[in-house]
Design a protein around this motif. Sequence first.
Motif, mmCIF file in Angstrom:
data_model
loop_
_atom_site.group_PDB
_atom_site.id
_atom_site.type_symbol
_atom_site.label_atom_id
_atom_site.label_comp_id
_atom_site.label_asym_id
_atom_site.label_seq_id
_atom_site.Cartn_x
_atom_site.Cartn_y
_atom_site.Cartn_z
ATOM 1 N N UNK A 174 0.602 -0.779 -0.344
ATOM 2 C CA UNK A 174 0.128 0.117 0.000
ATOM 3 C C UNK A 174 0.898 0.739 0.376
ATOM 4 N N UNK A 175 2.666 0.936 0.331
ATOM 5 C CA UNK A 175 3.169 2.488 0.035
ATOM 6 C C UNK A 175 3.651 2.481 -0.629
ATOM 7 N N UNK A 176 3.566 1.711 -2.218
ATOM 8 C CA UNK A 176 4.438 1.895 -3.335
ATOM 9 C C UNK A 176 4.506 2.627 -3.834
ATOM 10 N N UNK A 177 3.185 3.765 -4.096
ATOM 11 C CA UNK A 177 2.778 4.780 -3.995
ATOM 12 C C UNK A 177 2.111 5.617 -3.747
ATOM 13 N N UNK A 178 1.861 6.846 -4.122
ATOM 14 C CA UNK A 178 1.117 7.733 -3.669
ATOM 15 C C UNK A 178 0.222 7.709 -3.892
ATOM 16 N N UNK A 179 -1.227 7.636 -3.117
ATOM 17 C CA UNK A 179 -2.468 8.482 -3.392
ATOM 18 C C UNK A 179 -3.286 10.053 -2.928
ATOM 19 N N UNK A 180 -4.139 10.330 -3.592
ATOM 20 C CA UNK A 180 -4.488 11.544 -3.341
ATOM 21 C C UNK A 180 -6.135 11.312 -3.154
ATOM 22 N N UNK A 181 -6.108 12.602 -2.229
ATOM 23 C CA UNK A 181 -6.864 12.644 -1.323
ATOM 24 C C UNK A 181 -7.953 13.512 -1.792
ATOM 25 N N UNK A 182 -9.079 14.161 -1.966
ATOM 26 C CA UNK A 182 -9.634 14.769 -2.802
ATOM 27 C C UNK A 182 -10.975 14.890 -1.778
ATOM 28 N N UNK A 183 -10.797 15.625 -0.764
ATOM 29 C CA UNK A 183 -12.377 16.287 0.389
ATOM 30 C C UNK A 183 -13.353 16.919 -0.670
ATOM 31 N N UNK A 184 -14.601 17.185 0.311
ATOM 32 C CA UNK A 184 -15.941 18.116 0.368
ATOM 33 C C UNK A 184 -14.953 19.918 0.588
ATOM 34 N N UNK A 185 -16.722 19.968 0.563
ATOM 35 C CA UNK A 185 -16.366 21.398 0.751
ATOM 36 C C UNK A 185 -16.014 22.188 2.731
ATOM 37 N N UNK A 186 -15.538 22.555 2.917
ATOM 38 C CA UNK A 186 -15.056 23.472 3.769
ATOM 39 C C UNK A 186 -15.298 23.922 4.767
ATOM 40 N N UNK A 187 -16.825 24.416 4.410
ATOM 41 C CA UNK A 187 -18.307 25.224 4.876
ATOM 42 C C UNK A 187 -18.977 24.377 5.238
ATOM 43 N N UNK A 188 -19.117 22.929 4.713
ATOM 44 C CA UNK A 188 -19.967 21.764 5.307
ATOM 45 C C UNK A 188 -19.194 20.494 6.412
ATOM 46 N N UNK A 189 -19.973 21.073 7.293
ATOM 47 C CA UNK A 189 -19.436 19.597 8.397
ATOM 48 C C UNK A 189 -19.384 18.710 8.382
ATOM 49 N N UNK A 190 -20.274 18.073 7.575
ATOM 50 C CA UNK A 190 -20.330 16.579 7.280
ATOM 51 C C UNK A 190 -18.616 16.591 6.698
ATOM 52 N N UNK A 240 -4.727 5.534 -5.780
ATOM 53 C CA UNK A 240 -5.708 5.494 -5.310
ATOM 54 C C UNK A 240 -5.816 6.084 -5.062
ATOM 55 N N UNK A 241 -7.352 7.599 -5.040
ATOM 56 C CA UNK A 241 -8.012 8.396 -4.839
ATOM 57 C C UNK A 241 -9.135 8.232 -4.209
ATOM 58 N N UNK A 242 -8.994 8.715 -3.629
ATOM 59 C CA UNK A 242 -10.369 9.081 -2.083
ATOM 60 C C UNK A 242 -10.879 10.428 -2.757
ATOM 61 N N UNK A 243 -12.058 9.975 -3.213
ATOM 62 C CA UNK A 243 -12.959 11.263 -3.832
ATOM 63 C C UNK A 243 -13.923 11.012 -2.697
ATOM 64 N N UNK A 244 -14.632 12.383 -1.892
ATOM 65 C CA UNK A 244 -15.032 12.096 -0.750
ATOM 66 C C UNK A 244 -16.838 11.862 -1.446
ATOM 67 N N UNK A 245 -17.344 12.491 -2.090
ATOM 68 C CA UNK A 245 -19.270 12.293 -2.690
ATOM 69 C C UNK A 245 -18.681 11.410 -4.595
ATOM 70 N N UNK A 246 -19.850 10.923 -4.822
ATOM 71 C CA UNK A 246 -19.752 10.891 -6.489
ATOM 72 C C UNK A 246 -20.320 11.760 -7.510
ATOM 73 N N UNK A 247 -20.086 13.555 -6.702
ATOM 74 C CA UNK A 247 -20.254 14.045 -8.066
ATOM 75 C C UNK A 247 -18.617 14.393 -8.638
ATOM 76 N N UNK A 248 -17.993 14.696 -6.793
ATOM 77 C CA UNK A 248 -16.600 14.641 -7.571
ATOM 78 C C UNK A 248 -15.802 13.499 -8.332
ATOM 79 N N UNK A 249 -16.205 12.361 -7.697
ATOM 80 C CA UNK A 249 -15.433 11.341 -8.669
ATOM 81 C C UNK A 249 -15.807 11.442 -9.608
ATOM 82 N N UNK A 250 -16.716 11.986 -10.485
ATOM 83 C CA UNK A 250 -17.271 11.788 -11.754
ATOM 84 C C UNK A 250 -16.190 12.729 -12.753
#
Length: 372
Positions: A174-190, A240-250
């Motif tokens: 799992x450390x053979x390469x980097x992942x990218x994290x794309x989180x949701x809106x900073x104004x949304x507590x969720x 790997x890529x972490x996308x916080x929701x399906x809209x952004x995943x698109x």
Amino acid sequence: MKAQVIGGLLAVLAMATACGTAGQSGGGSTGGTAPGSPSAIGTVEQGFKIGLLLPESKTARYEKFDRPYITAGIKALCPKCEVVYNNANQDPNLQQQQVDTMLTNGVKVLILDAVDAKAIAGAVKKATDQGAKVIAYDRLAGGPVDAYTSFDNIQVGKMQGQALLDAVKAGGDPKRGPIVMINGSPTDPNAGDFKKGAHSVLDGQVTIGKEYDTPDWSPDQANTEANGAFTALGAQNVIGVYAANDGMAGGIAKAMQNSGVKPGTPLTGQDAELAGIQRILLGTQTMTIYKPIKPEARNAAEMAIALGTGEDVKGTATVNNGTNDSIPAQIIPPIVVIKQNIDDTVVKDGFWTVKEICTPQVQAACKAAGLE
């Protein structure tokens, strides 16, 4: 509330997408007769006004599911109650104005899904100062909120993180390469909760090469962020890529394809949007999170009638929003959706039909997955 009415609520909600809803979306308020602030207690027999404020319409769920389910639930419990509806179109200032208009029109209870949970706190206080009750719906708004219904949002992030980690491990170290994290809106507590939950699983297990918080959950911005990350890290190196929701995943899926990220590289999502389910079948997205909206909508309707008629609201838990440390909350568990359980989750619940999912371009993938 009459037992037989409450007992029939689920049946009504199941038909909610065929039901008409009160009010109009956008900036306009509906249904006011004579202006005036809300009285302290209403009755089911006479009815009263309930305001429904949703944050935006780009995400499919709000107009297709939340709005009709909540409206139908309220009508089942209180046929003479009037639902006043507004959609803020992702504009926090507009949403504050919509609260003001609703209060002027005598709305007694607000069901509020905040665009900006912190910015709306003043409007929440104004509402409660004038005798209205406020239910934070899906997102925990700031201010003196009376009740809250949502999902276990930290658990959502943990599920996303674990699914990503498992998929990355299936391909090797799992450390053979980097992942990218794309989180949701900073104004949304969720979004903060999803991020926290995901980090609790991923930290120390993978190398996070780039991470972004994405204003307004924008798919276009997510696409831009992903393209920048792949350029900086090397598209072929990303595992790997972490996308916080399906809209952004698109938006991210398009960037993965155009940038030359290896086909089959794991990509997460959330909301069980139709396009997300189809990407899972096609192999361009790994998973999504299904959050059953019917029970959330039912909770909101029941809370609204209870608060509007002077009854106490009971929760499965209490939450703290910084103003009130013991808000009664109804928390619903989320569900992981992968290719193997689409039929047993979103199809079984009627969230999407096989016909909606299995369009011509997805037909072969549906058949391969036994989804026919």
